[in-house]
Design a protein around this motif. Sequence first.
Motif, PDB file in Angstrom:
ATOM      1  N   ILE A 147       0.836  -1.189   0.000  1.00  0.00           N
ATOM      2  CA  ILE A 147       0.000   0.000   0.000  1.00  0.00           C
ATOM      3  C   ILE A 147       0.876   1.246   0.000  1.00  0.00           C
ATOM      4  N   ILE A 148       0.550   2.178  -0.861  1.00  0.00           N
ATOM      5  CA  ILE A 148       1.227   3.469  -0.878  1.00  0.00           C
ATOM      6  C   ILE A 148       0.180   4.524  -0.519  1.00  0.00           C
ATOM      7  N   ILE A 149       0.454   5.299   0.535  1.00  0.00           N
ATOM      8  CA  ILE A 149      -0.456   6.349   0.974  1.00  0.00           C
ATOM      9  C   ILE A 149      -0.106   7.619   0.225  1.00  0.00           C
ATOM     10  N   GLU A 150      -1.072   8.166  -0.499  1.00  0.00           N
ATOM     11  CA  GLU A 150      -0.828   9.394  -1.240  1.00  0.00           C
ATOM     12  C   GLU A 150      -1.751  10.522  -0.809  1.00  0.00           C
ATOM     13  N   THR A 151      -2.747  10.213  -0.003  1.00  0.00           N
ATOM     14  CA  THR A 151      -3.693  11.232   0.432  1.00  0.00           C
ATOM     15  C   THR A 151      -3.782  11.231   1.947  1.00  0.00           C
ATOM     16  N   VAL A 152      -4.381  12.268   2.478  1.00  0.00           N
ATOM     17  CA  VAL A 152      -4.566  12.361   3.919  1.00  0.00           C
ATOM     18  C   VAL A 152      -6.005  12.021   4.263  1.00  0.00           C
ATOM     19  N   SER A 153      -6.233  11.769   5.541  1.00  0.00           N
ATOM     20  CA  SER A 153      -7.577  11.472   6.016  1.00  0.00           C
ATOM     21  C   SER A 153      -8.321  12.787   6.206  1.00  0.00           C
ATOM     22  N   THR A 154      -9.565  12.819   5.805  1.00  0.00           N
ATOM     23  CA  THR A 154     -10.328  14.054   5.951  1.00  0.00           C
ATOM     24  C   THR A 154     -11.266  14.020   7.143  1.00  0.00           C
ATOM     25  N   ASN A 155     -11.469  12.848   7.718  1.00  0.00           N
ATOM     26  CA  ASN A 155     -12.454  12.751   8.780  1.00  0.00           C
ATOM     27  C   ASN A 155     -11.998  11.739   9.833  1.00  0.00           C
ATOM     28  N   VAL A 156     -11.218  12.185  10.790  1.00  0.00           N
ATOM     29  CA  VAL A 156     -10.783  11.322  11.881  1.00  0.00           C
ATOM     30  C   VAL A 156     -11.798  11.446  13.005  1.00  0.00           C
ATOM     31  N   LEU A 157     -12.395  10.317  13.380  1.00  0.00           N
ATOM     32  CA  LEU A 157     -13.328  10.313  14.505  1.00  0.00           C
ATOM     33  C   LEU A 157     -12.544  10.379  15.801  1.00  0.00           C
ATOM     34  N   LEU A 158     -13.015  11.174  16.739  1.00  0.00           N
ATOM     35  CA  LEU A 158     -12.338  11.335  18.022  1.00  0.00           C
ATOM     36  C   LEU A 158     -13.061  10.563  19.110  1.00  0.00           C
ATOM     37  N   PRO A 159     -12.321   9.883  19.992  1.00  0.00           N
ATOM     38  CA  PRO A 159     -12.968   9.188  21.108  1.00  0.00           C
ATOM     39  C   PRO A 159     -13.658  10.198  22.028  1.00  0.00           C
ATOM     40  N   ASP A 160     -14.712   9.762  22.698  1.00  0.00           N
ATOM     41  CA  ASP A 160     -15.384  10.632  23.673  1.00  0.00           C
ATOM     42  C   ASP A 160     -14.421  11.025  24.782  1.00  0.00           C
ATOM     43  N   THR A 161     -13.613  10.074  25.213  1.00  0.00           N
ATOM     44  CA  THR A 161     -12.608  10.351  26.241  1.00  0.00           C
ATOM     45  C   THR A 161     -11.323   9.635  25.863  1.00  0.00           C
ATOM     46  N   LEU A 162     -10.223  10.193  26.308  1.00  0.00           N
ATOM     47  CA  LEU A 162      -8.910   9.571  26.138  1.00  0.00           C
ATOM     48  C   LEU A 162      -8.419   9.138  27.511  1.00  0.00           C
ATOM     49  N   SER A 163      -7.653   8.053  27.538  1.00  0.00           N
ATOM     50  CA  SER A 163      -7.016   7.646  28.786  1.00  0.00           C
ATOM     51  C   SER A 163      -6.034   8.748  29.208  1.00  0.00           C
ATOM     52  N   LYS A 164      -5.624   8.719  30.468  1.00  0.00           N
ATOM     53  CA  LYS A 164      -4.678   9.740  30.960  1.00  0.00           C
ATOM     54  C   LYS A 164      -3.375   9.709  30.155  1.00  0.00           C
ATOM     55  N   ASN A 165      -2.874   8.507  29.856  1.00  0.00           N
ATOM     56  CA  ASN A 165      -1.639   8.415  29.067  1.00  0.00           C
ATOM     57  C   ASN A 165      -1.836   8.954  27.651  1.00  0.00           C
ATOM     58  N   ALA A 166      -2.992   8.690  27.065  1.00  0.00           N
ATOM     59  CA  ALA A 166      -3.273   9.209  25.726  1.00  0.00           C
ATOM     60  C   ALA A 166      -3.423  10.728  25.751  1.00  0.00           C
TER      61      ALA A 166
END
Length: 140
Positions: A31-50
């Motif tokens: 796989i060769i990545i040539e484009t970027v992501s336009t829609n990254v879903l975000l978690p409701d909460t992140l762990s403290k380390n994240a």
Amino acid sequence: MKSVTVFKVLAITFGLACALWLFVNNSADDIIIETVSTNVLLPDTLSKNAQIGKLAFEAKCTSCHGTNAAGRDGVAPPLVHIIYESNHHGDESFQRAVAMGVQAHHWSFGNMPAVEGLTRGDVKMIIKYIRELQRENGIN
């Protein structure tokens, strides 16, 4: 006549074996990545380390890999992408990329330079952030 039939059978068998080998070995490495992501879903909460990793990511990585690791056109690939799932690019590959840089091999954006000023612990937190983003986006 029998030798011609045997040759045909061997040729067909060889051809099928090659096709099967190509099918089985067509992996994420191709796989060769040539484009970027336009829609990254975000978690409701992140762990403290994240959460710590997000701060470090924003300080050191966003300029290339974009907000929420979505990538930046013409600059760097998205890290929220199937190619960076943990069974293909384990955590140590991120550690090595930050410490030593990496030659372009899954993207058309050019080589990644080493990133100065991050410890292994910092990168561990960044990885935690990226993995939580990946999971939220169906990448396990």
